[in-house]
Design a protein around this motif. Structure first.
Motif, PDB file in Angstrom:
ATOM      1  N   VAL A 118       0.911  -1.114  -0.007  1.00 30.10           N
ATOM      2  CA  VAL A 118       0.026   0.049   0.034  1.00 30.10           C
ATOM      3  C   VAL A 118       0.972   1.162  -0.029  1.00 30.10           C
ATOM      4  CG1 VAL A 118      -1.689   1.304   1.338  1.00 30.10           C
ATOM      5  CG2 VAL A 118      -1.911  -1.469   1.221  1.00 30.10           C
ATOM      6  N   LYS A 119       0.803   2.208  -0.984  1.00 27.10           N
ATOM      7  CA  LYS A 119       1.380   3.336  -0.984  1.00 27.10           C
ATOM      8  C   LYS A 119       0.879   4.395   0.138  1.00 27.10           C
ATOM      9  CE  LYS A 119       2.644   7.083  -4.215  1.00 27.10           C
ATOM     10  NZ  LYS A 119       2.431   7.665  -5.488  1.00 27.10           N
ATOM     11  N   PRO A 120       2.096   4.889   0.771  1.00 28.25           N
ATOM     12  CA  PRO A 120       1.744   5.721   2.001  1.00 28.25           C
ATOM     13  C   PRO A 120       1.241   7.116   1.476  1.00 28.25           C
ATOM     14  CG  PRO A 120       4.456   5.547   1.633  1.00 28.25           C
ATOM     15  CD  PRO A 120       3.435   4.489   0.856  1.00 28.25           C
ATOM     16  N   THR A 121       0.303   7.538   2.234  1.00 26.01           N
ATOM     17  CA  THR A 121      -0.083   8.934   2.149  1.00 26.01           C
ATOM     18  C   THR A 121       0.911  10.194   2.301  1.00 26.01           C
ATOM     19  OG1 THR A 121      -1.158   9.227   4.114  1.00 26.01           O
ATOM     20  CG2 THR A 121      -2.586   8.242   2.795  1.00 26.01           C
ATOM     21  N   LEU A 122       0.761  11.306   1.618  1.00 20.25           N
ATOM     22  CA  LEU A 122       1.523  12.003   1.980  1.00 20.25           C
ATOM     23  C   LEU A 122       1.584  12.613   3.361  1.00 20.25           C
ATOM     24  CD1 LEU A 122       3.429  14.449   0.912  1.00 20.25           C
ATOM     25  CD2 LEU A 122       1.460  15.874   0.226  1.00 20.25           C
ATOM     26  N   GLY A 123       0.651  12.726   4.173  1.00 21.21           N
ATOM     27  CA  GLY A 123       0.715  12.920   5.355  1.00 21.21           C
ATOM     28  C   GLY A 123       1.494  11.954   6.388  1.00 21.21           C
ATOM     29  N   GLN A 124       1.387  10.660   5.925  1.00 21.31           N
ATOM     30  CA  GLN A 124       2.179   9.576   6.471  1.00 21.31           C
ATOM     31  C   GLN A 124       3.572   9.823   6.194  1.00 21.31           C
ATOM     32  OE1 GLN A 124       0.466   6.006   4.775  1.00 21.31           O
ATOM     33  NE2 GLN A 124      -0.684   5.731   6.658  1.00 21.31           N
ATOM     34  N   VAL A 125       4.143  10.325   5.045  1.00 18.59           N
ATOM     35  CA  VAL A 125       5.608  10.544   4.461  1.00 18.59           C
ATOM     36  C   VAL A 125       6.099  11.518   5.157  1.00 18.59           C
ATOM     37  CG1 VAL A 125       6.827  11.144   2.680  1.00 18.59           C
ATOM     38  CG2 VAL A 125       5.109   9.435   2.226  1.00 18.59           C
ATOM     39  N   VAL A 126       5.222  12.559   5.455  1.00 17.67           N
ATOM     40  CA  VAL A 126       5.512  13.906   6.182  1.00 17.67           C
ATOM     41  C   VAL A 126       5.889  13.491   7.541  1.00 17.67           C
ATOM     42  CG1 VAL A 126       4.997  15.965   6.997  1.00 17.67           C
ATOM     43  CG2 VAL A 126       4.585  15.609   4.432  1.00 17.67           C
ATOM     44  N   ARG A 127       5.021  12.681   8.141  1.00 14.89           N
ATOM     45  CA  ARG A 127       5.240  12.411   9.508  1.00 14.89           C
ATOM     46  C   ARG A 127       6.529  11.649   9.753  1.00 14.89           C
ATOM     47  NH1 ARG A 127      -0.209  12.379   9.839  1.00 14.89           N
ATOM     48  NH2 ARG A 127      -0.402  10.129   9.342  1.00 14.89           N
ATOM     49  N   GLN A 128       6.909  10.526   8.742  1.00 16.27           N
ATOM     50  CA  GLN A 128       7.867   9.823   8.576  1.00 16.27           C
ATOM     51  C   GLN A 128       9.365  10.567   8.490  1.00 16.27           C
ATOM     52  OE1 GLN A 128       8.095   6.903   5.701  1.00 16.27           O
ATOM     53  NE2 GLN A 128       9.674   5.799   6.750  1.00 16.27           N
ATOM     54  N   LYS A 129       9.316  11.540   7.582  1.00 15.72           N
ATOM     55  CA  LYS A 129      10.355  12.364   7.327  1.00 15.72           C
ATOM     56  C   LYS A 129      10.791  13.332   8.460  1.00 15.72           C
ATOM     57  CE  LYS A 129      11.566  11.656   2.831  1.00 15.72           C
ATOM     58  NZ  LYS A 129      12.953  11.361   2.353  1.00 15.72           N
ATOM     59  N   LEU A 130       9.743  13.877   9.083  1.00 15.84           N
ATOM     60  CA  LEU A 130      10.171  14.755  10.240  1.00 15.84           C
ATOM     61  C   LEU A 130      10.024  13.847  11.509  1.00 15.84           C
ATOM     62  CD1 LEU A 130       7.578  17.640   9.463  1.00 15.84           C
ATOM     63  CD2 LEU A 130      10.140  17.393   8.744  1.00 15.84           C
TER      64      LEU A 130
END
Length: 278
Positions: A118-130
């Motif tokens: 499942v491709k992560p959402t942008l919100g999930q990517v932002v939280r992970q990156k930060l």
């Protein structure tokens, strides 16, 4: 011979009919329940009903076979060589190839559906990156705005359209502060107007009071140290170097991909590329 149909076929058809009748019964009950009082349902009730419906659909798809059912062969103990050859030929003629391949295809489809990434959402990517950071400070020039120096702000202010999606996601779960050095009050007004026109303040996560202005680069450094963010985003390598000892993480925006000045300093050509928006 017509009466000697496979017991497994009959039981499967009976099960399918049972599932159909139960689905129809459930549909009637659900429609009555929702028509009486939808607002009285809590989240657990809705979740339970949805989960039960999904289970029924999954069971139906598991038992539904597009091809002919495969007849179960009884086990035989220690058959002779001649009997083995004969039984193999008999099985080959009695078991349709389509039934075996269709069953295999069904199992493959179920496995693909269950284990498809499942491709992560942008919100999930932002939280992970930060790294789940809760407070972020970010300069405007060269990161949020197209302009790169305070002199350009006296003429016009343009918000990057490509950065808006990532910026709004940051405001959803982070305490975000924007800051910039300006030369006059008119530049401040133009910046605020451009941000408002772009819809930066509509999400509710960012307000005008969190857009800070100063007259020197040292003033921006002072803002960051006073706010003590988890992340600071900047384009000035000197400020990034000065703040490396005080700020947990920093993102240096630079098109040249500079060498990493410290273990807690990351770099990217743009904010949107850091979060994979382009």
């Amino acid at each position: 011979m017509a009466e000697s149909s496979s017991p497994s076929l009959s039981s499967k058809e009976d099960l399918i009919q049972l599932i159909k009748r139960f689905g129809a019964y459930l549909t009637v009950k659900m429609s009555n329940l929702f028509s009486i009082s939808f607002h009285n349902l809590d989240s657990r009730s809705v979740g339970a009903i949805a989960g039960l419906a999904l289970a029924i659909v999954f069971t139906w798809r598991m038992f539904r076979s597009p091809g002919a059912p495969q007849r179960r062969q009884p086990k035989r103990q220690a058959p002779s060589t001649s009997n083995s050859v004969g039984s193999t030929q008999a099985n080959a003629t009695s078991t349709p190839f389509g039934a075996s391949s269709s069953s295999e295809d069904l199992r493959t489809q179920i496995a693909d559906a269950l284990f498809q990434p499942v491709k992560p959402t942008l919100g999930q990517v932002v939280r992970q990156k930060l790294s789940e950071g809760r407070k972020v400070t970010c300069r405007l020039l060269g990161v949020i705005l197209e302009e790169s120096c305070p002199e350009e702000l006296q003429k016009q202010v343009t918000v990057k359209s490509s950065v808006l999606e990532a910026l709004l996601e940051i405001t959803k779960f982070c305490d975000l502060y924007l800051m910039e050095r300006v030369l006059d009050n008119e530049s401040e007004k133009k910046v605020l107007l451009a941000l408002e026109t772009a819809g930066v303040f509509t999400s509710g996560g960012l307000v005008k009071d969190k857009v800070l202005f100063c007259s020197t680069e040292i003033g921006r450094t002072s803002f960051v140290r006073q706010l003590e963010p988890d992340w600071h985003i900047d384009t000035n390598p000197e400020i990034v170097s000065q703040l490396a000892r005080f700020i947990k993480y920093q993102l240096h925006i630079s098109p040249n991909r500079p060498e990493r000045s410290a273990a807690n300093v990351f770099s990217s050509p743009s904010l949107e590329q850091f979060f994979g928006c382009v």
